[in-house]
Enzyme design. Sequence first.
Site, PDB file in Angstrom:
ATOM      1  N   LYS A  75     -29.421  -0.068 -11.991  1.00 31.06           N
ATOM      2  CA  LYS A  75     -30.779  -0.065 -12.532  1.00 31.06           C
ATOM      3  C   LYS A  75     -31.096  -1.492 -12.987  1.00 31.06           C
ATOM      4  O   LYS A  75     -30.217  -2.173 -13.550  1.00 31.06           O
ATOM      5  CB  LYS A  75     -30.843   0.921 -13.706  1.00 31.06           C
ATOM      6  CG  LYS A  75     -32.240   1.053 -14.326  1.00 31.06           C
ATOM      7  CD  LYS A  75     -32.283   2.164 -15.393  1.00 31.06           C
ATOM      8  CE  LYS A  75     -33.659   2.327 -16.012  1.00 31.06           C
ATOM      9  NZ  LYS A  75     -33.727   3.409 -17.014  1.00 31.06           N
ATOM     10  N   SER A 150     -37.341   7.068 -16.685  1.00 33.62           N
ATOM     11  CA  SER A 150     -37.608   5.747 -16.163  1.00 33.62           C
ATOM     12  C   SER A 150     -36.690   5.332 -15.007  1.00 33.62           C
ATOM     13  O   SER A 150     -37.024   4.411 -14.278  1.00 33.62           O
ATOM     14  CB  SER A 150     -37.473   4.698 -17.274  1.00 33.62           C
ATOM     15  OG  SER A 150     -36.146   4.649 -17.761  1.00 33.62           O
ATOM     16  N   SER A 174     -34.376   9.620 -19.372  1.00 35.72           N
ATOM     17  CA  SER A 174     -34.554   8.809 -18.161  1.00 35.72           C
ATOM     18  C   SER A 174     -33.480   8.912 -17.096  1.00 35.72           C
ATOM     19  O   SER A 174     -33.675   8.422 -15.992  1.00 35.72           O
ATOM     20  CB  SER A 174     -34.701   7.352 -18.544  1.00 35.72           C
ATOM     21  OG  SER A 174     -36.022   7.124 -18.920  1.00 35.72           O
TER      22      SER A 174
END
Length: 482
Positions: A75, A150, A174
């Site tokens: 990420k 997210s 997330s």
Amino acid sequence: MHNKTITELAKSLRTKEISSVELTQHYLTRIKQYSELNSYISVTERQALAAAKIADEQLQKTDAPLLTGIPIAQKDIFCTEGIKTSCGSKMLDNFIAPYNATVVEKFNQSGAVMLGKLNMDEFAMGSSNETSFYGTVKNPWDNNTVAGGSSGGSAAAVAARLAVATTGTDTGGSIRQPASFCGITGLKPTYGRVSRYGMIAYASSLDQGGVMTRSAEDAAILLQTMAGFDEKDSTSAQEVVPNYSENINQSLKGLKIGLPKEFFSEDLEADIAATILNAVEEYKKLGAEVKEVSMPMLKYAIPAYYVIASAECSANLSRLDGVRYGHRCENPKNLDDLYTRSRGEAFGAEVKRRILMGTYALSAGYYDAYYIKAQKIRRLISEDFKRTLTEVDVLMGPVAPSTAFGIGEKTNDPIQMYLADIYTIAINLAGLPAMSVPAGFVENKPVGLQIIGNYFKEAQLLNVANQYQKVTDWHKKTPEGF
Ligand code: GLN
């Protein structure tokens, strides 16, 4: 090749059925082929192929770690030395991290090959990956719907087989919510289990790094690499890390499952409730005992979370002022102008909204009314969980009240977007570990089952998830065309 588990791939690499360079190239080609999903912010092709070449040399040795030569992706919230680390924001669009996050360092040491950096909501604020400066991530199951957020890029990449596995972070859901929307397995560990060093902070008391994989078996391998005490993170836990893969084949006879009645209210779509209850039936067949539990404080989780998370982010993001790094406005007239325009130009609407809310909640006169009150509620929520987890071993429920919603459907209504986190954020307030496990489909869209465990009981969670995956094949389903 891209449907194999990590253990199978590790074997193929060792029997020379395929080399890491070939495997890495295979994924790099797929990433280009499916670029319209927008799951990657940066693809580090040159570095990946170089790392794969080294991995192939390492694989000649008998003691090469299991992940050697396996292509994964990070990420874009984890700092990567010499590589752009944007956190999904224009603010850091020009930021080349000068050091590696501990998580990245650990993967490098394990010999894993990093394919690139994954798309995400700006500074991890969002539930749909629509706040990213780099654009929305599309859900591989239905291109008109969001991948969740997210960690939307991380989830979409795993679902579309654009990485073997990925990392994510979870401040209020997330990892779990995008895992649920994309039909993959996600694990948010106990707060403190995985180092936050070099993981760009959103809300420091809630943020936790974790894994996004196709199965619990793969998740156990990834967590093994990531978990453990780190002296560079003052909130990192000193707890021993068990051998996760060795613990995922235990019988579930006598396992006590609690179903929080607050998780099955009218906010939950009926088809999703039915899917979750079907999964619970499967657990009964495996020998588990199920009972209803109640946690009355859960209903205050959303307001408490959005006060605390906003307060913490307003402090964390104050370092991004155009002075040391990140975006700087052109020709500032004076220092005030430099701050105001740099921040005004580079932060997106959602980030600004949170900074404003957080600053307000922390201001003299409102601090007690909002921030302190939210902290008190947080304590009560934790106590609800602690009490319940003395009666049962794990809790089960939905991850989100709906399946993946349409792109643009909730962008004009932040409150609706916040409500999508209703079943995930209380777990972060309490600091507990939890997973999302594929449990079925509603109108061809994946549904995740949430499994919540006690502090540092990730091994038990992984076992509970793995036993289910041994008798079901929801986690093996692939979106059409991938
Ligand atoms: N959707 C939640 C938020 O916007 C959670 C995000 C997260 O876990 N990073 O705060």
